[in-house]
Design a protein around this motif. Structure first.
Motif, short mmCIF file in Angstrom:
data_model
loop_
_atom_site.label_atom_id
_atom_site.label_comp_id
_atom_site.label_asym_id
_atom_site.label_seq_id
_atom_site.Cartn_x
_atom_site.Cartn_y
_atom_site.Cartn_z
N CYS A 109 35.56 10.70 34.59
CA CYS A 109 34.40 11.61 34.58
C CYS A 109 33.37 11.27 35.66
N HIS A 110 33.10 9.98 35.83
CA HIS A 110 32.02 9.61 36.76
C HIS A 110 32.51 9.53 38.20
N MET A 111 33.81 9.65 38.42
CA MET A 111 34.44 9.71 39.73
C MET A 111 34.41 8.36 40.46
N ASP B 72 33.41 7.47 43.31
CA ASP B 72 32.19 7.10 44.04
C ASP B 72 30.97 7.02 43.13
N GLY B 73 31.17 7.16 41.82
CA GLY B 73 30.05 7.07 40.89
C GLY B 73 29.13 8.28 40.90
N GLY B 74 29.56 9.30 41.63
CA GLY B 74 28.69 10.47 41.83
C GLY B 74 28.74 11.51 40.72
N GLY B 75 29.66 11.32 39.74
CA GLY B 75 29.74 12.31 38.66
C GLY B 75 30.21 13.66 39.16
N MET B 76 29.96 14.71 38.35
CA MET B 76 30.35 16.06 38.75
C MET B 76 29.25 17.02 38.35
N ASN C 81 29.10 15.92 34.51
CA ASN C 81 29.07 14.47 34.29
C ASN C 81 28.02 13.82 35.18
N TRP D 122 38.01 17.88 38.59
CA TRP D 122 37.28 16.61 38.60
C TRP D 122 37.97 15.62 37.69
N ASN D 123 38.91 16.10 36.85
CA ASN D 123 39.50 15.25 35.82
C ASN D 123 40.88 14.70 36.20
N ALA E 141 41.13 11.98 38.48
CA ALA E 141 40.99 10.60 38.96
C ALA E 141 41.70 9.65 37.98
N SER F 42 38.45 13.38 46.86
CA SER F 42 37.36 12.69 46.16
C SER F 42 36.64 13.62 45.20
N ARG G 135 34.59 15.78 46.22
CA ARG G 135 33.33 16.16 46.89
C ARG G 135 33.58 17.35 47.82
#
Lengths: 148, 419
Positions: free
Chosen positions: A53-55, A57-61, A65, B342-343, B345, B384, B386
């Protein structure tokens, strides 16, 4: 001969330079403070549990998240942070004007050591520079923790 | 000679660096990116960005007069719907209205319909499909559940005076609400498609019909004119591995469950939270929360999808192509805008594309293909999560062009075909 030599030197130099360039880039990665063991083990927990969830890179979504970067939830009061891991999180949270709404499941099944490690990792990664979280701190919060 | 070399070393190094950097920036190929607005498309197709930086542009409609109604997720200067006029592949902002953001927007029988997270409104249109009274919409549906998760109320209309509204489940898999596994208690008022009258004001749950249930969340939905039937795209559940590490590998959790296309009939149950579809086994399976193990089949009372796509791609837009501009194979087929994952990872994120699903006689026929890609930017940006742009809404223009919104940067792409 001379041209050939200069050419060779030029190639070697550029190789050397790109290598150096890569090295410099490498060195600009966040320097890990604190216990490197906690960082390594914390990263393991992060990769198993939090990354979904937090990815990475810690950046969330966005909208869902929350990010773990530069927020008081991560950098501030450790008790609050430990409680989030133990009890999960079911509130809308606004960080830098963005709202995040996904629920976080409780992770009370993690050992005190794992929670200390992963929170240390999070507080010292992604550009964060906060103090480590100790096993004793987690133990204390867990003992006093009331879920409801 | 040696001395000279030592002296020249740093000079060469600098030259080397300059050459190296020059090559690097040439690799970026900005000229290439500008073509097709950064998208990769099948041969013969091209794309332009007709608008940019609009904000979180969700669904859209294009009128015969080349006006584009774009619904923003939030409001911009207090307005949630933008009206753009397009001419020569460029748009100008004509006006903006609606004091609510949201996703759903549609035109039917002289009205513009638009939703926020709890209500559906409509605006009467004039003969040029312009909103007559932007400050006074008629409230058609009110009081729909919106509990933080899966809030957008995407809409579609049929040919018999009905409007279909998605009410997403406010949960990933309902386990919070169903600890004793007695049956998802939220299904009576969420996780389904509700049918309301398109012209009756102030309808609430009691005035509508729970048309189809067991749908976790639907954002892309469309009325198929060939079948006279509603098609929806479900966002599948998350976290199979996180919740059941003994049953699912990280890789399975990235690929599963499928994002599903359902062709709905009144009373259908698609099975959430009890079942999920495995696109690799081509089977509807019993969910692990309810005794499943990744192999046990689901009860056959739950409908099968008519098509399935990889996990977590997040289908946010569905459009049946009825235009004459694109080659014959696209006619009556489906375009799907995948918002991107996003899910997935620690596996690379994926999606962020517009897919084409071939249809024959009103049913999916043959393998889906990526139609438009490159929204995310570089491979690293995509992997990523992003992504620079994220496809969301789809619309067909009067000349048969395909419009795609991006709700990250607010770009609107127009995709055209030339022989």
């Amino acid at each position: 001969m001379k041209i050939k030599l200069i050419g060779t030197v030029l190639v070697i130099c550029s190789l050397f330079f790109s290598y150096g360039y890569a090295q410099v880039k490498h060195a600009t990665k966040p320097v890990h403070h604190g216990s490197s063991v906690a960082m390594v083990n914390g990263k393991k927990v992060y990769t198993q549990i939090c990354i979904a969830c937090h990815m990475a890179d810690g950046g969330g979504m966005s909208n869902m998240n929350p990010p773990l970067i530069n927020t008081s939830y991560v950098l501030g009061d450790k008790t609050t942070l430990i409680k989030i891991v133990l009890n999960g999180f079911k509130e809308d949270v606004e960080i830098n004007g963005q709202k995040y709404s996904n629920n976080m499941t409780p992770h009370s099944d993690l050992k005190d050591q794992q929670i200390a490690d992963v929170l240390t990792f999070v507080r010292k990664s992604f550009g964060n520079k906060a103090s480590a979280v100790s096993v004793a701190e987690v133990k204390k919060v867990r003992a006093a923790n009331v879920t409801k | 000679m040696k001395k000279l070399l030592i002296f020249l070393l740093p000079v060469f190094a600098v030259i080397g660096l300059i050459v190296f950097n020059a090559c690097k920036s040439a690799d970026n190929g900005s000229a290439n990116e500008a073509a097709n607005a950064g998208l990769t498309l099948p041969t013969g197709f091209s794309a332009v960005a007709v608008a940019d930086n609009l904000g979180s542009a969700r669904h859209l409609v294009v009128t015969p007069e080349n006006d584009i109604y774009v619904h923003l997720a939030g409001t911009k200067s207090g307005k949630g719907i933008l009206v753009l006029h397009e001419e020569g592949d460029k748009t100008t902002l004509k006006s903006s209205f609606a004091n609510f953001g949201g996703t759903g927007i549609a035109i039917k029988n002289g009205y513009l319909y638009a939703s926020d997270n709890t209500e559906v409104f409509r605006y009467k249109l004039n003969e040029k499909e312009e909103v007559i009274n932007p400050d006074k919409p008629e409230k058609i549906v009110t009081g729909l559940l919106s509990r933080r998760m899966h809030e957008p109320k995407a809409i579609a209309l049929d040919n018999d005076g009905n409007i279909y509204v998605n009410i997403g489940a406010y949960s990933n898999i309902c386990s919070d609400y169903d600890p004793n596994k007695k049956g998802g208690p939220i299904l009576d008022s969420a996780a389904g498609i509700w049918q309301f009258k398109a012209d009756k004001p102030d309808q609430h749950y009691g005035d509508g019909i729970r048309y189809a249930g067991g749908l976790r969340n639907v954002v892309g939905l469309a009325w198929n004119q060939q079948d006279n039937q509603l098609f929806v795209m479900q966002h599948g559940r998350d976290a199979l591995h996180d919740l059941f590490p003994n049953l699912y590998t990280v890789h399975q959790s990235a690929e599963l469950p499928a994002e599903c296309m359902f062709a709905l009939k009144k009373g259908d149950n698609a099975g959430w939270p009890y079942v999920y579809y495995d696109w690799m086994q081509h089977k509807n399976l019993l969910g692990p929360e309810y005794g499943g193990d990744g192999k046990k089949p689901a009860d056959s009372k739950f409908i099968d999808p008519v098509a399935a796509y990889p996990g977590h791609y997040a289908p946010d837009g569905l459009l049946f192509y009825t235009g004459n501009q694109f080659p014959e194979k696209y006619k009556n087929g489906a375009f799907i805008a995948f918002h991107g994952s996003w899910n997935r990872a620690p596996e690379p994120q994926a999606g962020y594309c517009v897919v084409f699903q071939p249809f024959k006689n009103g049913k999916p026929d043959g393998k889906w293909e990526v139609f438009a890609d490159g929204f995310a930017g570089t491979e690293a940006q995509k992997a990523s999560g992003r992504a620079v742009h994220r496809p969301c809404g789809l619309a067909q223009g009067p000349d048969g062009s395909l419009y795609v919104t991006d709700d990250n940067k607010g770009t609107i792409y127009k995709i055209t075909y030339k022989k």
